[in-house]
Structures are given as structure tokens and as C-alpha cells.
Design a protein around this motif. Structure first.
Motif, PDB file in Angstrom:
ATOM      1  N   SER A   1      -4.550 -73.638   1.619  1.00 13.54           N
ATOM      2  CA  SER A   1      -3.977 -73.065   2.473  1.00 13.54           C
ATOM      3  C   SER A   1      -4.223 -71.657   2.661  1.00 13.54           C
ATOM      4  CB  SER A   1      -2.294 -73.388   2.615  1.00 13.54           C
ATOM      5  OG  SER A   1      -1.862 -72.335   3.545  1.00 13.54           O
ATOM      6  N   ARG A   2      -3.948 -70.957   1.649  1.00 13.82           N
ATOM      7  CA  ARG A   2      -4.350 -69.589   1.491  1.00 13.82           C
ATOM      8  C   ARG A   2      -5.517 -69.105   1.731  1.00 13.82           C
ATOM      9  NH1 ARG A   2       0.507 -68.972   1.760  1.00 13.82           N
ATOM     10  NH2 ARG A   2       1.890 -68.085   0.192  1.00 13.82           N
ATOM     11  N   GLN A   3      -6.543 -69.887   1.182  1.00 15.91           N
ATOM     12  CA  GLN A   3      -8.047 -69.571   1.406  1.00 15.91           C
ATOM     13  C   GLN A   3      -8.366 -69.790   2.773  1.00 15.91           C
ATOM     14  OE1 GLN A   3     -10.816 -71.534  -1.123  1.00 15.91           O
ATOM     15  NE2 GLN A   3     -11.582 -69.702  -1.715  1.00 15.91           N
ATOM     16  N   ARG A   4      -7.940 -70.735   3.385  1.00 12.92           N
ATOM     17  CA  ARG A   4      -8.233 -71.047   4.991  1.00 12.92           C
ATOM     18  C   ARG A   4      -7.654 -69.888   5.616  1.00 12.92           C
ATOM     19  NH1 ARG A   4      -6.982 -75.727   4.738  1.00 12.92           N
ATOM     20  NH2 ARG A   4      -4.771 -75.651   5.185  1.00 12.92           N
TER      21      ARG A   4
ATOM     22  N   HIS B   1      -9.768 -67.377   7.741  1.00  5.93           N
ATOM     23  CA  HIS B   1      -9.666 -67.236   9.297  1.00  5.93           C
ATOM     24  C   HIS B   1      -9.477 -65.906   9.798  1.00  5.93           C
ATOM     25  CE1 HIS B   1      -8.656 -68.779  13.170  1.00  5.93           C
ATOM     26  NE2 HIS B   1      -7.497 -68.181  13.222  1.00  5.93           N
ATOM     27  N   ASN B   2      -8.676 -65.417   9.275  1.00  6.88           N
ATOM     28  CA  ASN B   2      -8.010 -64.175   9.622  1.00  6.88           C
ATOM     29  C   ASN B   2      -8.989 -62.680   9.573  1.00  6.88           C
ATOM     30  OD1 ASN B   2      -5.774 -65.211  10.771  1.00  6.88           O
ATOM     31  ND2 ASN B   2      -4.511 -64.883   9.100  1.00  6.88           N
ATOM     32  N   ARG B   3      -9.904 -62.889   8.628  1.00  8.99           N
ATOM     33  CA  ARG B   3     -10.842 -61.782   8.064  1.00  8.99           C
ATOM     34  C   ARG B   3     -11.812 -61.330   9.182  1.00  8.99           C
ATOM     35  NH1 ARG B   3     -14.314 -63.562   3.319  1.00  8.99           N
ATOM     36  NH2 ARG B   3     -12.287 -63.692   2.224  1.00  8.99           N
TER      37      ARG B   3
ATOM     38  N   PHE C   1     -10.089 -57.071   9.954  1.00  7.14           N
ATOM     39  CA  PHE C   1     -10.930 -55.966   9.588  1.00  7.14           C
ATOM     40  C   PHE C   1     -11.355 -55.263  10.741  1.00  7.14           C
ATOM     41  CE2 PHE C   1     -10.892 -58.180   5.526  1.00  7.14           C
ATOM     42  CZ  PHE C   1     -10.490 -56.976   4.582  1.00  7.14           C
ATOM     43  N   PRO C   2     -12.226 -55.903  11.856  1.00  4.41           N
ATOM     44  CA  PRO C   2     -12.652 -55.112  12.829  1.00  4.41           C
ATOM     45  C   PRO C   2     -11.579 -54.089  13.503  1.00  4.41           C
ATOM     46  CG  PRO C   2     -13.659 -57.101  12.727  1.00  4.41           C
ATOM     47  CD  PRO C   2     -12.652 -57.277  11.963  1.00  4.41           C
ATOM     48  N   LEU C   3     -10.495 -54.952  13.948  1.00  9.40           N
ATOM     49  CA  LEU C   3      -9.218 -54.350  14.617  1.00  9.40           C
ATOM     50  C   LEU C   3      -8.572 -53.155  13.669  1.00  9.40           C
ATOM     51  CD1 LEU C   3      -7.401 -54.276  16.753  1.00  9.40           C
ATOM     52  CD2 LEU C   3      -5.870 -55.950  15.546  1.00  9.40           C
TER      53      LEU C   3
ATOM     54  N   ASN D   1      -9.544 -58.096  -0.888  1.00  9.97           N
ATOM     55  CA  ASN D   1      -9.763 -59.442  -0.189  1.00  9.97           C
ATOM     56  C   ASN D   1     -10.765 -60.203  -0.583  1.00  9.97           C
ATOM     57  OD1 ASN D   1     -10.712 -61.248   2.002  1.00  9.97           O
ATOM     58  ND2 ASN D   1      -9.053 -60.239   3.476  1.00  9.97           N
ATOM     59  N   LEU D   2     -11.782 -59.582  -1.249  1.00  7.83           N
ATOM     60  CA  LEU D   2     -12.693 -60.252  -1.975  1.00  7.83           C
ATOM     61  C   LEU D   2     -12.334 -60.758  -3.305  1.00  7.83           C
ATOM     62  CD1 LEU D   2     -15.849 -58.214  -0.646  1.00  7.83           C
ATOM     63  CD2 LEU D   2     -15.251 -60.429  -0.040  1.00  7.83           C
TER      64      LEU D   2
END
Length: 178
Positions: A108-111, A115-117, A121-123, A162-163
Motif C-alpha cells: 500500500s505504501r509503495q503503491r 502513484h503520487n510522485r 514533485f512537479p507541483l 523519497n528514493l
């Protein structure tokens, strides 16, 4: 019995994981920031302004824990200990039921992280670098340079974190499968 466990086998909640601990930390941090910005004489408004933020943060953390616990089939108080075990890279649990719950939490955490990355990051880069551009456009080179340096440092740290978290999740996933 392992240190930190209760008689029923579940881990005891650490103070910084309890909702009271989170609320107090948020209240102190919020009031501290407001006192820094408004001066020490503004302590009543700083305290009153920090209370709603602390309550909102506690509500959000509680809601997230309940949702995560429901998704993985465990108690809300077990979620912080599982997250800490993932982050510290400890051995996976031996109990098959807790092992399955942790695998579900890792997935769940990885998905969610992946998904949100793509949009977060651009925003965030747009907001941070846009602030720098606005300072430069207004003629304040010092403020623009400072906000640019902070934007680069913060985005660099956030990318590294994040990585690193993604790598820790993948490592725990591998340990759970073996």
C-alpha cells in the motif's frame, strides 16, 4: 516476551506515536513558529492559532491509521510500529498473520508513494521555484537567491528521502517474500 510488548503480544505505543504525543508536538511546533513570527508578546494568539492546526493534524493521523489498519487487517495502534520496522530495516515478523499484514502495508505504501510522485514533485518544484522567480521579478536579489537555494536544498532532500523510503519498502518486500 520481547521488550516493549504487552502481554497480548502487541507492541506498546511509543509516546511520539500516541495521538496525544503527536498533538502536543504539533501544538508546541505551531505555537513556536507563530511566536517566532509574531514575537513573544503574541503568545495568546499563537497558542489559540496552533490549537486548530494540532487538532486537525491529530484527526488526519488518526483517520490515516484507521484506514491503513482496516486495509491490512490489524489494529490502528500497530501501524506506527510496523512503519518503524519497515524504515529501520529490521527482520520481518515471524507470525504469519503479522507478516501478511506487513506485506499488505508495504504494498500500500509503495503503491501510494509511486502513484503520487508524478504530480507532487512537479507541483512542489513549481511552487518553490515560482517563489524564487517572484522574488527576482520584484527586484529582491537576496530574497530570490535565498529562496532558490532553499528550494534546491529542500527538493534535493525530498528526492533523496523519497528514493530511500522506496528502497526500504522494496527491501522489506524482499525480506517478507523470502
Amino acid at each position: 516476551m520481547v521488550s516493549g510488548e504487552r502481554s497480548d503480544g502487541r507492541r506498546r505505543l511509543r509516546w511520539q506515536d500516541s495521538l496525544w504525543g503527536i498533538g502536543v508536538i504539533a501544538l508546541v511546533a505551531g505555537a513556536g513558529v507563530r511566536l517566532l513570527l509574531g514575537g513573544a508578546s503574541a503568545w495568546p494568539s499563537a497558542l489559540l492559532g496552533a490549537v486548530p492546526v494540532a487538532v486537525l493534524l491529530v484527526w488526519w493521523v488518526r483517520r490515516r491509521r484507521v484506514r491503513d489498519a482496516k486495509a491490512v487487517g490489524t489494529e490502528p495502534d500497530d501501524v506506527p510500529a510496523m512503519e518503524r520496522q519497515i524504515l529501520k530495516g529490521g527482520p520481518p515478523p515471524r507470525d504469519p498473520e503479522r507478516r501478511q499484514a506487513m506485506a499488505t502495508l508495504v504494498d500500500s505504501r509503495q503503491r501510494r508513494l509511486r502513484h503520487n510522485r508524478w504530480w507532487a514533485f512537479p507541483l512542489l518544484a513549481l511552487v518553490l521555484f515560482g517563489t524564487s522567480v517572484a522574488w527576482f521579478a520584484s527586484g529582491s536579489v537576496i530574497a530570490g537567491s535565498l529562496s532558490l537555494a532553499l528550494a534546491v536544498a529542500f527538493l534535493g532532500w525530498l528526492t533523496w528521502f523519497n528514493l530511500r523510503f522506496d528502497r526500504r519498502l522494496s527491501q522489506m518486500r524482499g525480506r517478507l517474500q523470502s
